[in-house]
Design an enzyme around this catalytic site. Structure first.
Site, PDB file in Angstrom:
ATOM      1  CE1 TYR A  62      53.035 -15.696  17.719  1.00 51.26           C
ATOM      2  CE2 TYR A  62      51.482 -14.470  16.377  1.00 51.26           C
ATOM      3  CZ  TYR A  62      52.137 -15.650  16.664  1.00 51.26           C
ATOM      4  OH  TYR A  62      51.882 -16.776  15.914  1.00 51.26           O
ATOM      5  CG  ASP A  76      55.153  -7.698  13.014  1.00 50.98           C
ATOM      6  OD1 ASP A  76      54.354  -7.512  12.070  1.00 50.98           O
ATOM      7  OD2 ASP A  76      55.152  -8.726  13.714  1.00 50.98           O
ATOM      8  CE  LYS A  90      46.950  -9.821  12.771  1.00 49.46           C
ATOM      9  NZ  LYS A  90      46.249 -10.947  13.313  1.00 49.46           N
TER      10      LYS A  90
HETATM   11  C1  LIG Z   1      52.157  -8.256  14.935  1.00 51.63           C
HETATM   12  C2  LIG Z   1      51.975  -9.603  14.314  1.00 51.63           C
HETATM   13  N1  LIG Z   1      52.964 -10.121  13.560  1.00 51.63           N
HETATM   14  C3  LIG Z   1      52.839 -11.317  12.982  1.00 51.63           C
HETATM   15  C4  LIG Z   1      51.706 -12.069  13.125  1.00 51.63           C
HETATM   16  C5  LIG Z   1      51.599 -13.403  12.460  1.00 51.63           C
HETATM   17  O1  LIG Z   1      50.697 -13.306  11.403  1.00 51.63           O
HETATM   18  P1  LIG Z   1      49.959 -14.630  10.847  1.00 51.63           P
HETATM   19  O2  LIG Z   1      49.032 -15.076  11.910  1.00 51.63           O
HETATM   20  O3  LIG Z   1      49.276 -14.159   9.592  1.00 51.63           O
HETATM   21  O4  LIG Z   1      51.036 -15.625  10.554  1.00 51.63           O
HETATM   22  C6  LIG Z   1      50.654 -11.577  13.897  1.00 51.63           C
HETATM   23  C7  LIG Z   1      49.429 -12.370  14.090  1.00 51.63           C
HETATM   24  O5  LIG Z   1      48.550 -12.055  14.842  1.00 51.63           O
HETATM   25  C8  LIG Z   1      50.783 -10.309  14.501  1.00 51.63           C
HETATM   26  O6  LIG Z   1      49.807  -9.782  15.251  1.00 51.63           O
END
Ligand SMILES: Cc1ncc(COP(=O)(O)O)c(C=O)c1O
Length: 428
Positions: free
Chosen positions: A143, A238, A266
């Site tokens: 994700y 990511d 995060k």
């Molecule tokens: C690996 C990863 N990328 C992107 C995101 C998206 O981040 P946000 O919820 O701050 O938009 C998340 C959210 O959990 C994530 O776990």
């Protein structure tokens, strides 16, 4: 007793779709009433019924130093007294960029944004702008936030492009996104052999936390780097979840393979809305105002969020921080495994740094299809059994969980004893 959680959930549903501001919070996949949280401190959260829970959600990752760490709160208070937002550059933004670059050397330059979604969305645009190509590769089960070109499920076969996984996303927007299987080197090789010159980037969670915890194989990591290099595609890690969570230098420091771009979120905001994308200077130079790839944000680099992030980054660099975090997390998963085995439950667990996965399966899954076979009914029993006994996990069988520095060995032992009780109840 009045159940404030239930009352609030009913009230919320009248004015907020589904009663929540992010869907997983609604307990849809586990059933029951979401806990409305009124306070958090250290390893604990309290709900509106004044019930305390040992928390392994950690705000879905940011709370690595424990909730409401006094030094982080003080940094936020001090920053807030100087003003909440200026819409102009500040010195603290430079400091945090320097700090992140020191800890993650592949990030030569970075830009701050407010959410992980913004970071990945922009990293993809940047990779497309830099390469002049349209097609992107992502992996099933990873994700990367909710931007249009990433809300995609696999097509019907290899080299068929993905279909939107959300209503409201035109198929035209996802037709350039290829969805491949995690850890499948042969499929990746075949894709590059056929389409290499058209692929702008590969985006990947370098340890997956969004289909529970899944590790990449060493060969997979090597193939990702070699193939993207060979075909001139941008490799994007990511690390919104893994950054400063699995190790001080993120997943890339454990894999020993640097990506071209990294996205973070995060932990770098310490609980405030802060995220970033960064990497090679040559690629970052394509971003506006230097280059033609547009990106902007009213609250980007918000001074209060940056203050929380800087203090968090300072705390996690203290001696022994990751050794302790890793040890506590291993103590937890090993205790869970022993308790499940003693009760004859099909269960295994894994951890990297302060992140862990619990699997109601007889082996550790390697990809999404494998993960999807795990026993979600067993997870539901476990989830509710733990919650009723005062331990909170994310309300989904497919999310990684998190330990913080505030989880003492005693709190971990208490959690294991509670899990033993729950496993026992499940074995009857
Ligand atoms: C690996 C990863 N990328 C992107 C995101 C998206 O981040 P946000 O919820 O701050 O938009 C998340 C959210 O959990 C994530 O776990």
């Amino acid at each position: 007793m009045t159940n404030r959680n239930e009352q609030l959930f009913n009230r919320a549903k009248a004015v907020i779709p589904g009663g929540v501001n992010s869907p997983v919070r609604a307990f849809g996949s586990v059933g029951g009433i979401p806990r409305f949280i009124k306070k958090a401190e250290g390893a604990y959260v309290w709900d509106e019924n004044d019930i305390r829970y040992i928390d392994y959600v950690g705000s879905w990752g940011p709370a690595i130093v424990g909730h409401a760490h006094p030094e982080v709160i003080e940094a936020v208070r001090a920053a807030a007294l100087d003003g909440l937002s200026f819409g102009a550059p500040t010195e603290a933004e430079i400091t945090i960029a320097e700090e992140i670059g020191k800890l993650v050397p592949s990030v030569e330059q970075l830009r701050l944004v407010s959410s992980g979604t913004e970071a990945t969305m922009t990293a993809i645009r940047l990779a497309r702008g830099y390469t002049g190509r349209d097609k992107i590769i992502k992996f099933e089960g990873c994700y990367h936030g909710h931007s249009d070109s990433l809300l995609v499920k696999a097509g019907s076969g290899l080299l068929t492009f993905g279909n939107p996984s959300s209503a409201g996303v035109p198929a035209d927007f996802t037709k350039h996104t290829l969805v491949l299987e995690y850890n499948n080197v042969a499929q990746l090789e075949e894709t590059f052999a056929q389409l290499g010159g058209k692929i702008a980037c590969v985006i990947i969670e370098p340890f997956v936390g969004n289909m529970n915890l899944v590790r990449p194989s060493e060969n997979f990591v090597k193939a990702l780097r070699a193939l993207t290099e060979q075909h001139g595609a941008v490799l994007i890690y990511d690390e919104v979840m893994t950054g400063f969570r699995v190790a001080l230098g993120g997943a890339q420091s454990l894999h020993g393979v640097p990506p071209d771009l990294t996205t973070m979120g995060k932990v770098i905001g310490g609980g405030m809305p802060l995220a970033a994308f960064g990497g090679k200077k040559e690629i970052m130079a394509c971003i506006s105002p230097l280059g033609g790839v547009y990106q902007a944000g009213t609250l980007s680099g918000n001074p209060v969020a940056v203050a929380a992030g800087l203090k968090t980054l300072e705390i996690i660099q203290r001696p022994g921080f990751y050794e302790n975090l890793t040890e506590r997390t291993e103590q937890l998963v090993n205790g869970f495994k022993a308790a499940a085995a003693d009760n004859g439950i099909d269960f295994t667990a894994d951890s990297v740094g302060g992140m862990f996965g619990l699997y109601f399966a007889d082996h550790t899954p390697q990809n999404y299809a494998d993960m999807a076979k795990s026993d979600t009914e067993a997870f539901k029993h476990f989830f509710h059994g733990m919650l009723e006994r005062g331990v909170a996990f994310g309300p989904s069988a497919f999310e990684a969980a998190f330990v913080s520095a505030a989880h003492t060995p005693e709190i971990i032992e208490e959690t294991i004893a509670i899990a033993r009780d729950v496993f026992q109840s499940m074995s009857r």
